[in-house]
Design an enzyme around this catalytic site. Structure first.
Site, PDB file in Angstrom:
ATOM      1  CB  VAL A  29      -1.721 -21.903  -0.779  1.00  8.86           C
ATOM      2  CG1 VAL A  29      -3.177 -21.628  -1.134  1.00  8.86           C
ATOM      3  CG2 VAL A  29      -1.375 -21.261   0.565  1.00  8.86           C
TER       4      VAL A  29
ATOM      5  CG  HIS B  38      13.867  -8.641 -14.554  1.00  2.29           C
ATOM      6  ND1 HIS B  38      14.609  -7.697 -15.241  1.00  2.29           N
ATOM      7  CD2 HIS B  38      14.590  -8.952 -13.449  1.00  2.29           C
ATOM      8  CE1 HIS B  38      15.722  -7.449 -14.571  1.00  2.29           C
ATOM      9  NE2 HIS B  38      15.733  -8.200 -13.482  1.00  2.29           N
TER      10      HIS B  38
ATOM     11  CG  ASN C 188      16.861  -9.343  -5.879  1.00  2.56           C
ATOM     12  OD1 ASN C 188      17.651  -9.285  -4.931  1.00  2.56           O
ATOM     13  ND2 ASN C 188      15.915  -8.440  -6.040  1.00  2.56           N
TER      14      ASN C 188
END
Length: 576
Positions: free
Chosen positions: A265, A518, A133
């Site tokens: 996962v 965001h 970021n």
């Protein structure tokens, strides 16, 4: 070759060189936990899915108890050197450490870009988006958290009850703030190093915004959150303060911490009583493993990956899951309520300058950041203004690569700004009304989900964006901008509109609109998880990341996500 195409080619070449260095020299691997040796059937007390802004924090706090065995699973690897060095930040996008998501074409909201869709950078490495970021340390406004408390009917989330967790994480290294009343709102002993940017070049811009009536303040994270300032940054000692660097590195040798990298996962398994009992995962070598959790599974994979994993595991909208042949464990609005800050770029060419040398350990450009309201009686901001002070070469890089605007726009701007100092002003609608959603495209976990951003689906967001950009554009009337004959750069698409008309600003806002990355809300508190972040309808499963945020904060979201993780760790320790 035109300027914008050439710039993208240069950046791609640099990225390839950096990637080669990262893969051959492993310059940063000594900083982070070693790869754990994990086998099919292994058992841990806690399994955390995702080592991003939240996951690293939770792993740190849960392993403070030496009796708890904690496994942290991450799809990516260690952050490369360009992540650690603030000056190399622009090269992280579209790198091997970026998930490189894109939105579904909506035919409207991203028409100033090539292609006309949202490019969605997401960190695929330890630290997640905190490793990719723009490093702004922004908490938001007390109004945001009091609103969360109302939504969840849980006062735990009120501002007064979340403030201690912001303070807990922080290690502020700024003597000026420590000598003000704002010091009471900051921490000095946390893991997260925070410094303030000071650049003489910003003074003339702060003065310009002061002339327009905006307050100039030292700190917008303390007892007064409105006004313009030089921002606080998650940078310390010349290095990015990602959660991997700050929360994982110091504890990399804890014997009860196990970090499994380069592992995807794919599913959460439940027993007959709807207890989350294990995860299924695929290692880098394609080995499939199942790992059990004795106490809890914590999903911290982010606002896109977390809903994808929940839906693949049978938690989501019933009809959508049944259409894909997925057995429904809990019928919940997973993937709905997708929110993001929408913004618009305005660009100003100012005085002539010579090229300045760049320090990779410093933030790449001086910045003036402001938070402002339309109604002066209001205590929380309507819009944010992020103003980067750059040269024309950075303008081209920012336009063509970072923001992927159309080459006609970038080439026009570059020609007008060449050899001049440039202010790139990003005006942000802080409380957008538009909502998007995330849907599975396939039951194959490697197939990216469909991301419908929904930008401007509520027309008020475009009207507000146009209005806020027009307000910021009044900076052209100030003394400094007048003295240097500042040029407001107009995209070709809007050049035929009558200047300063309502049609012009609407055209401008739509053409120059872009996102802030965001992303939040897709596993929101109050609808998917409760106030303790437990998933409704099942046991021993929590979601802890930006996806649980029910309504957008008044600013950048990294620091609020870290706060959420700090609170979640205390919930888990207290068995709440």
């Amino acid at each position: 070759m035109d300027a914008s195409v050439s710039e993208i080619a240069n950046i791609t070449w640099t990225q390839n060189v950096l990637h080669l260095l990262a893969t051959t020299l492993h310059l940063t691997s000594y900083l982070y936990p070693e790869q754990a040796l994990i086998y099919d059937g292994d058992v841990f007390d806690y399994v955390i899915v995702g080592a991003g802004s939240a996951g690293c924090v939770i792993a740190n706090r849960l392993t403070e108890d030496p009796t708890s065995r904690v496994l942290l699973v991450e799809a990516g690897g260690d952050p490369p050197i360009e992540s650690d060095l603030p000056g190399l930040m622009p090269y992280m996008k579209q790198s091997a450490e970026d998930w490189n998501y894109t939105s579904i074409y909506d035919g409207y909201s991203q028409q100033g870009h090539t292609p006309p869709i949202s490019d969605i950078p997401r960190g695929k490495m330890l630290g997640g988006c905190s490793s990719i970021n723009y490093m702004y340390y922004v908490r938001g406004n007390p109004y945001d958290y009091d609103n969360w408390a109302k939504i969840t009917n849980d006062n735990t989330w009120s501002y007064n009850n979340v403030l201690p967790y912001f303070i807990k994480s922080e290690r502020l290294q700024d003597p000026n703030i420590w000598n003000t009343p704002s010091a009471a709102f900051h921490g000095s002993e946390g893991y997260l190093g925070v410094t303030k940017q000071y650049e003489k070049r910003t003074n003339k811009y702060l003065q310009a915004f002061s002339e327009l009536g905006y307050n100039i303040v030292l700190d917008t994270n303390g007892n007064y959150t409105l006004g313009f300032t030089e921002p606080l940054l998650t940078i310390a000692n010349g290095y990015r303060q990602s959660t991997a660097t700050t929360f994982l590195s110091p504890i990399k040798n804890r014997s009860n911490l196990y970090v499994l990298k380069h592992t995807m996962v794919t599913k959460i398994n439940f027993d007959e009583h709807n207890n989350a009992v294990s995860i299924e995962a695929i290692k880098e070598n394609k080995e499939k493993i199942t790992i059990r959790a004795n106490k809890e599974i914590i999903v911290s994979a982010g606002a896109i990956n977390s809903p994808q994993l929940l839906m693949l595991s049978g938690i989501g909208p019933r009809k959508h899951l049944e259409d894909l042949g997925i057995n429904v464990i809990a019928d919940l609005p997973v993937g709905e309520n997708l929110q993001n800050h929408i913004s618009g770029i305005s660009t100003y060419a100012l005085e002539k300058i010579s090229e300045r040398p760049k320090n990779p350990h410093k933030y790449p450009q001086p910045t003036v950041m402001g938070f402002a309201t339309v109604n002066n009686l209001q205590t929380y901001p309507d819009y944010q203004s992020v103003n980067l002070i750059v040269d024309s070469d950075y303008l081209l890089e920012n336009c063509a690569f970072t923001n992927y605007f159309k080459k006609e726009i970038c080439n026009t701007f570059y020609k007008q700004a060449k050899g001049r100092e440039v202010m790139i002003s990003q005006t942000v609608v802080l409380h957008p009304k538009s909502r998007g959603r995330i849907l599975l495209q396939s039951i194959n976990p490697y197939v990216y989900p469909e991301i419908y951003t929904g930008y401007f689906s509520d027309a008020a967001d475009l009207e507000n964006l146009a209005s806020y950009i027009e307000r910021i554009n009044r900076v052209t009337t100030t003394n400094y901008f007048q003295d240097v004959n500042a040029t407001f750069l107009i995209p070709p698409d809007c050049a035929s509109n009558e200047p300063d008309s309502e049609e012009f600003w609407r055209c401008y806002a739509l053409c120059m609109a872009m996102t802030m990355n965001h992303y939040i809300g897709t596993c929101a508190m109050g609808s998917v998880v409760d106030g303790r972040l437990k998933v409704f309808g099942v046991q021993r499963l929590r979601v802890v990341d930006g996806s649980v945020i029910p309504n957008m904060t008044s600013g950048n979201t990294n620091v609020p996500i870290i706060m959420v993780a700090e609170k979640a760790a205390d919930f888990i320790k207290a068995k709440n």
